[in-house]
Design an enzyme around this catalytic site. Structure first.
Site, PDB file in Angstrom:
ATOM      1  N   SER A  80       0.795  -1.233   0.000  1.00  0.00           N
ATOM      2  CA  SER A  80       0.000   0.000   0.000  1.00  0.00           C
ATOM      3  C   SER A  80       0.820   1.272   0.000  1.00  0.00           C
ATOM      4  O   SER A  80       0.247   2.363  -0.027  1.00  0.00           O
ATOM      5  CB  SER A  80      -0.974  -0.001   1.192  1.00  0.00           C
ATOM      6  OG  SER A  80      -2.050  -0.872   0.940  1.00  0.00           O
ATOM      7  N   LYS A  83       0.019   3.745  -2.696  1.00  0.00           N
ATOM      8  CA  LYS A  83      -0.973   4.813  -2.548  1.00  0.00           C
ATOM      9  C   LYS A  83      -0.326   6.186  -2.392  1.00  0.00           C
ATOM     10  O   LYS A  83      -0.997   7.210  -2.596  1.00  0.00           O
ATOM     11  CB  LYS A  83      -1.887   4.518  -1.357  1.00  0.00           C
ATOM     12  CG  LYS A  83      -2.759   3.281  -1.511  1.00  0.00           C
ATOM     13  CD  LYS A  83      -3.676   3.106  -0.309  1.00  0.00           C
ATOM     14  CE  LYS A  83      -4.632   1.940  -0.470  1.00  0.00           C
ATOM     15  NZ  LYS A  83      -4.002   0.632  -0.282  1.00  0.00           N
ATOM     16  N   SER A 328      -6.309   3.118   4.480  1.00  0.00           N
ATOM     17  CA  SER A 328      -5.682   2.390   3.362  1.00  0.00           C
ATOM     18  C   SER A 328      -6.726   1.720   2.482  1.00  0.00           C
ATOM     19  O   SER A 328      -6.680   0.522   2.219  1.00  0.00           O
ATOM     20  CB  SER A 328      -4.690   1.345   3.890  1.00  0.00           C
ATOM     21  OG  SER A 328      -3.774   0.966   2.890  1.00  0.00           O
TER      22      SER A 328
END
Length: 518
Positions: A80, A83, A328
């Protein structure tokens, strides 16, 4: 997109970083006499990383001076941490004030309170639409005087393409909330905005032998519940399984739950979210006295000349960034990726959106030839970023006009508020990094990452990127924490090594179950 990339502050920072993050750079920083390189090397030497690979970079946030590097150009799965690039590009391309709009339009002839034609529900990707928002849209339709639609309800999701799942997403993740299908029209069941999912709650029956009580949020018949579970006597096993059968909206509840027990609560994705949105909206219309005589139809574009009846705007992107980054949320990342593609090239696809992200990264000095990004969230195991390029991103965005809002969206170590601490809310508590470090987490099996900002004991802000792969230990997050706490306790003159703690639980697979967060 901001064409003015000649800011001298940004240029100096990137030039410094570019000079020190070249290929094949050795561990440590030769000019550092504080002992910081040795301290971080000690943490990375932990047995939990035996056979694994680490890419780690630490730099002075203000000057860009490199303080530590270990395999800075080695490409690893960032999970993640992907991101970071998606969210930064979205703030630049779409802007902090960007809002998703959902409209209801009529096409046909109006005869009193009867619309002799079709009613269109047109979406642009809003990941925050709740059943309550569809109810408000229906109330606006009723307030316009329409009580009967002698035609169809058509769900226009054509802002995005029809590809629902990202590249290389694992087939066995498909029914879980973190891998929901992507559409320009969907529904979120909660204010975490887990779009494209329903919440299935299972409570035990009153007596042993009773069927458990199953409820769905929002209340919709779009999913079919098949209850095969049984209530057992108090003290028995609470062993429930909730699964959606692939390719269908059949959700099977099986196993046992004891009288007075906790039951279960699971977030399940739906198959075809556009149909889900149409179903929820049709029910809302009926609740407001608006009858639609024809069937639902999906994926057809609203014709020119259709008359607007109702509209809903999402929160601004600057606000949406909080649930997106703190929790997230994978689906927010993918929706923003397609939205960027549409805004720049009128193609709401992954390929178009990823090209926009790459263009933004290149513009701020990230070497896009050294990264591979195939989705917006990092759920794909094909995503590859080296810590050196993530550090470049973290340094460069400090010069952006929206940087303060973006930085606030990063999880804060040990802040218990879910919308402040987010995925870091239980980490680094009782340390110098608590309420200090702001960083994006990342978790996949065998891949963990943590990248962001921390202030050291001398008041100097540092940028760090830690990407760890190919380990077999249950968790390496204590190593990430130890590096960040070491930074927080150290000064420019002297480093203070903080040994990694024992792991209290395994790494999370982005996360396997709600309400656990990765």
């Amino acid at each position: 997109m901001n064409p003015h990339r000649g800011k001298w502050t940004w240029a100096v920072t990137v030039a410094l970083v570019a000079a020190v993050l070249g290929p094949g750079a050795p561990a440590g920083a030769d000019s550092d006499r504080s002992g910081l390189p040795e301290a971080i090397d000690t943490v990375l030497g932990d047995a939990r990383m035996e056979g694994g690979v680490a890419s780690v970079v630490v730099a002075d946030a203000a000057s860009g001076e490199l303080l530590y590097q270990h395999l800075p150009s080695t490409r690893l799965m960032p999970a993640s941490n992907t991101k970071l690039s998606t969210s930064a590009a979205a703030m630049e391309i779409l802007g902090p004030g960007y809002r998703f709009t959902t409209d209801v339009l009529a096409h046909g002839r109006r005869s009193g309170s009867v619309l002799r034609g079709d009613l269109y529900l047109r979406g642009t990707g809003d990941p925050t639409l709740l059943a309550a928002d569809y109810d408000r849209l229906a109330a606006q339709v009723a307030a316009s005087g329409v009580t009967r639609v002698a035609g169809r309800l058509i769900a226009d999701d054509t802002r995005f393409d029809a590809q629902r799942l990202g590249r290389d997403w694992a087939w066995d993740d498909e029914s879980y909330y973190y891998a929901a299908q992507i559409s320009a029209l969907s529904v979120a069941p909660d204010t975490d905005y887990d779009t494209g999912t329903v919440i299935v709650t299972v409570a035990p029956g009153a007596a042993a032998g009773d069927e458990p009580v199953v409820t769905v949020t929002p209340d919709t018949d779009y999913v079919d519940i098949d209850v095969r579970a049984t209530t057992v006597a108090a003290g028995g096993a609470n062993a429930l399984t909730v699964e959606r059968e692939h390719g269908t909206n059949d959700i099977v509840v099986s196993g046992t739950t004891p009288v007075g027990g906790a039951g279960a609560k699971e977030w399940m994705t739906v198959w075809e979210p556009t149909g889900y949105a149409a179903d929820v909206f049709r029910d809302a219309l009926a609740d407001h006295g608006v009858e639609v005589t024809g069937p639902n139809r999906l994926g057809r574009q609203t014709p020119a000349g259709a008359r607007p009846l109702a509209s809903h705007d999402s929160m601004a992107l600057g606000d949406l960034l909080v649930p997106f980054m703190k929790l997230s949320n994978n689906m927010h990342a993918e929706i923003l990726t397609k939205a960027m593609g549409y805004e720049v090239s009128k193609q709401g696809s992954w390929s178009a959106g990823l090209a926009v992200i790459a263009g933004y990264l290149k513009g701020i000095g990230v070497d896009t030839a050294k990264v591979r990004q195939v989705d917006g969230s990092g759920l794909s195991r094909m995503d590859n970023f080296p810590a050196g390029q993530l550090a470049k991103l973290l340094l460069a965005v400090r010069a952006e006009p929206w940087y303060a809002d973006w930085k606030r969206s990063l999880p804060v170590a040990c802040d218990p508020d879910r919308f402040v601490g987010g995925t870091l809310r239980t980490r680094m508590c009782g340390t110098a990094a608590a309420l200090n470090a702001r960083a994006k987490t990342g978790s996949l099996t065998g891949a963990s990452a943590l990248s962001g900002y921390v202030t050291d004991a001398g008041g100097r802000e540092l940028v760090f990127s830690i990407v760890l792969n190919n380990y077999l230990a249950s968790s390496v997050k204590p190593l990430e924490d130890a590096i960040v706490v070491t930074l927080a306790k150290s000064t420019q003159e002297a480093a203070t090594l903080v040994e990694p703690r024992s792991a209290r639980g395994g790494d999370l697979e982005c996360a396997w179950r709600k309400p656990v967060l990765c």
